[in-house]
Every structure is written in C-alpha cells, then in structure tokens.
Design an enzyme around this catalytic site. Sequence first.
Site, PDB file in Angstrom:
ATOM      1  N   HIS A  97      60.037 -60.154   3.944  1.00 27.64           N
ATOM      2  CA  HIS A  97      61.110 -60.844   3.233  1.00 27.64           C
ATOM      3  C   HIS A  97      61.975 -59.933   2.357  1.00 27.64           C
ATOM      4  CE1 HIS A  97      61.955 -65.352   2.110  1.00 27.64           C
ATOM      5  NE2 HIS A  97      63.036 -64.729   2.530  1.00 27.64           N
ATOM      6  N   ASP A 120      59.905 -71.333   1.285  1.00 24.75           N
ATOM      7  CA  ASP A 120      58.884 -70.297   1.069  1.00 24.75           C
ATOM      8  C   ASP A 120      57.734 -70.869   0.247  1.00 24.75           C
ATOM      9  OD1 ASP A 120      57.587 -67.797   0.414  1.00 24.75           O
ATOM     10  OD2 ASP A 120      59.518 -66.773   0.439  1.00 24.75           O
ATOM     11  N   HIS A 122      56.333 -69.011  -1.770  1.00 22.29           N
ATOM     12  CA  HIS A 122      56.471 -68.187  -2.980  1.00 22.29           C
ATOM     13  C   HIS A 122      57.896 -68.271  -3.519  1.00 22.29           C
ATOM     14  CE1 HIS A 122      53.457 -66.425  -0.194  1.00 22.29           C
ATOM     15  NE2 HIS A 122      52.722 -66.306  -1.289  1.00 22.29           N
ATOM     16  N   ASP A 124      59.525 -65.488  -4.809  1.00 23.25           N
ATOM     17  CA  ASP A 124      60.165 -64.183  -4.563  1.00 23.25           C
ATOM     18  C   ASP A 124      61.125 -63.798  -5.689  1.00 23.25           C
ATOM     19  OD1 ASP A 124      58.592 -64.230  -2.338  1.00 23.25           O
ATOM     20  OD2 ASP A 124      60.216 -64.341  -0.873  1.00 23.25           O
ATOM     21  N   HIS A 137      58.753 -57.402  -1.053  1.00 23.15           N
ATOM     22  CA  HIS A 137      59.021 -58.726  -0.442  1.00 23.15           C
ATOM     23  C   HIS A 137      58.837 -59.878  -1.427  1.00 23.15           C
ATOM     24  CE1 HIS A 137      54.877 -60.464   1.063  1.00 23.15           C
ATOM     25  NE2 HIS A 137      54.741 -59.878  -0.100  1.00 23.15           N
ATOM     26  N   ASP A 225      60.880 -68.268   5.122  1.00 20.58           N
ATOM     27  CA  ASP A 225      59.644 -67.483   5.194  1.00 20.58           C
ATOM     28  C   ASP A 225      58.624 -68.374   5.903  1.00 20.58           C
ATOM     29  OD1 ASP A 225      57.122 -66.336   4.543  1.00 20.58           O
ATOM     30  OD2 ASP A 225      57.889 -65.531   2.653  1.00 20.58           O
ATOM     31  N   ASP A 227      55.661 -68.457   5.880  1.00 24.44           N
ATOM     32  CA  ASP A 227      54.502 -68.867   5.077  1.00 24.44           C
ATOM     33  C   ASP A 227      54.762 -70.140   4.268  1.00 24.44           C
ATOM     34  OD1 ASP A 227      55.594 -68.153   2.528  1.00 24.44           O
ATOM     35  OD2 ASP A 227      54.714 -66.158   2.598  1.00 24.44           O
ATOM     36  N   GLU A 270      58.767 -62.807   8.073  1.00 24.47           N
ATOM     37  CA  GLU A 270      57.315 -62.716   7.840  1.00 24.47           C
ATOM     38  C   GLU A 270      56.465 -63.132   9.041  1.00 24.47           C
ATOM     39  OE1 GLU A 270      55.897 -61.233   5.233  1.00 24.47           O
ATOM     40  OE2 GLU A 270      57.451 -61.240   3.662  1.00 24.47           O
TER      41      GLU A 270
HETATM   42  C1  DIR Z   1      53.522 -62.359  -4.631  1.00 25.55           C
HETATM   43  C2  DIR Z   1      53.545 -62.681  -3.134  1.00 25.55           C
HETATM   44  N1  DIR Z   1      54.263 -63.330  -5.405  1.00 25.55           N
HETATM   45  C3  DIR Z   1      54.084 -60.960  -4.874  1.00 25.55           C
HETATM   46  N2  DIR Z   1      54.843 -62.885  -2.644  1.00 25.55           N
HETATM   47  C4  DIR Z   1      55.139 -63.260  -1.354  1.00 25.55           C
HETATM   48  O1  DIR Z   1      53.495 -60.019  -4.353  1.00 25.55           O
HETATM   49  O2  DIR Z   1      55.073 -60.813  -5.576  1.00 25.55           O
HETATM   50  N3  DIR Z   1      56.299 -63.675  -0.975  1.00 25.55           N
HETATM   51  N4  DIR Z   1      54.198 -63.225  -0.429  1.00 25.55           N
HETATM   52  O3  DIR Z   1      56.659 -64.249   0.178  1.00 25.55           O
HETATM   53 MN    MN Z   2      59.085 -64.834   0.907  1.00 25.16          MN
HETATM   54 MN    MN Z   3      56.191 -66.296   1.062  1.00 20.32          MN
END
Ligand code: DIR
Ligand code: MN
Ligand code: MN
Length: 298
Positions: A97, A120, A122, A124, A137, A225, A227, A270
């Site tokens: 991402h 998503d 998350h 991000d 990401h 994303d 996920d 992703e």
């Molecule tokens: C987590 C994971 N918040 C980080 N982030 C992800 O590493 O900053 N985003 N997987 O898609």
């Molecule tokens: Mn993401």
């Molecule tokens: Mn994510």
Amino acid sequence: LSISMIGVSLDLGQSRRGVDMGPSAIRYAGVVDRVEAIGHQITDEGDIHINAGLQAENSDSKLKNLKEVLETNKKLAEKVESVLKEDKFPLILGGDHSIAIGTLAGLSTKYKNMGVIWYDAHADLNTDETSPSGNIHGMPLAVSIGRGDERLVNLHRDGQKIKPQNIVIIGARSIDSGERLLIKELGIQVYTMHEIDKYGMTTVMQKALQHLEGNQVDGVHLSLDLDALDPLYTPGVGTPVPGGVSYRESHLAMEILEESGLITSAEFVEVNPILDERNKTADVAVALMGSLFGEKLL
Ligand code: DIR
Ligand code: MN
Ligand code: MN
Ligand code: MN
C-alpha cells in the site's frame, strides 16, 4: 471507460516478501477479459519495477527501504500523471500500500479537491514518528495529507496532495495510537467494522458519498487494500485482521460506488500470492473490479 492499468511490483513498503507479485496474480485472475467483457477498453501499461534484488538495504528502521519506496513511487506518480493527460481512467495494481503515495501524488496534478475512499482494515495514518513497525505501507494517507518524512511528503509535488476532510476510511479494525490521535485532531471520517455491522454497508457507503459530494470533490479515488475483507475471503495479505468486511458487503460497496458515477481512479493493493490459497485473493480483487466497473447479471 478507457482504462489504463499500471502494475507496481513493490513489496518493500512492508516486511513480508511476495506482494511484488500481486500484479501478476491479478492479471492471471483475468482482469483484462473481465473488464473488456463489461464493454470497457483497457490498456495494460505493464509493471513499474525496482532494481532491489531480494535483499534491500535496511538502512533506516523508522522508514524501512525508504530509498526503494521513494524511487518506485516517483516513477508511479509520473506514470499516473501521463495516463491522466491521455484522459484515461488509472487502475493501479499493487504491490504493497505504500504505492498509494505515488498514485495520489500523480492524481493530485489533475484533481485539486479529490475525495479518497480508503477501504482497509487499517488507517494507514502513521508517520515515521508514530509507526510501530517502520513499514511505509502503514503511512500513505498521513504522507498524502502532508504528515511525516519530508522526502515522502514532497514526492512528485511539494506538500499536501489531498485534504484530510476529503478522506473516508471504510472497514477499519486495527488503528494505532498515533493514528487515533491524528484522526481526532483532523476529524477524518472513519467507518469502522462497528458502523458497518450496526448500520449496514448501504448506509455506510451512502453516508461516505454524501460527505464527499458535500465537499464538492472534483474526483474520487478508491484505494482498496484487500485486507479490508475478512481473511476468510482474502487470505493472501501480509497483515490479516479477523472480523473483516464480507465478500457480499464488498461487492455491494463496489456496486454503490459504480452507481454513484463518482469514481475517477482506483487501486487494488496488498495481494500476496505467496501467502494466498490458489490465487483466491487475486480472484476476489478481479471480481470486485467487475462490480466497480459495472458488471451486471441481467
Ligand atoms: C500497521 C499496519 N498499522 C503499521 N498497517 C497496515 O505497520 O503501521 N496497513 N498493514 O495496511
Ligand atoms: Mn493499507
Ligand atoms: Mn491494511
Ligand atoms: Mn457484483
């Protein structure tokens, strides 16, 4: 539509290798035929690559693989800008991402008040200072509103690329403490799994689109994303979080976006074929593109 598809073969924005093969997996899942069958034109622009080899130098633990992520995103921003100049619809295939940094930078050359739907698990919204992982990401939304390391923030064009009030996050269920503070500080719209469960996807999407229309956005980018979906449906992702959006809800979300006629660009990121089960996650990505681009049963 006349669509230009750009693959971005980058996996260095996070720590699980293999998501650089996402564009191949999505092509193999039949994206071109699927989109052409709907009646659109699609040009495959090939992949943006990075000469990193398997072992990228991991110089800065706060911003892992910064050099490679910067280089790739610069190329992507250029490419997106040139696709827009040809009046084509940019469809970007990830890759991790972190590539949204380049996508949004390129889009910001045309759209000055663009809305972003961030689908998503998350948020991000980490910066180099708040990130628990150092993985870029987890930072693209923060970077695009002008927060974080200046080399990322000033990529392609100096400063902020999108306005925080033009962001809607959908499907969130894993938010870090620094991200929570930024969401509160800037009043960013977030529909977590709680709101999806409570009000249903239709209401959530309608509210999201009403919010963006109220801001008189001049375009809407979908950053999806994989996920965001429950790992039951999309196991091939690097950071799966249980309790996600269902396959049906995600189709419905895409159909509502399509009906709105507001979407002007999209990216699907992703997809990691190494972690996947028989290309299931890429298949879901392509099925969702079908709905986003107006596939109809009858
Ligand atoms: C987590 C994971 N918040 C980080 N982030 C992800 O590493 O900053 N985003 N997987 O898609
Ligand atoms: Mn993401
Ligand atoms: Mn994510
Ligand atoms: Mn559908």
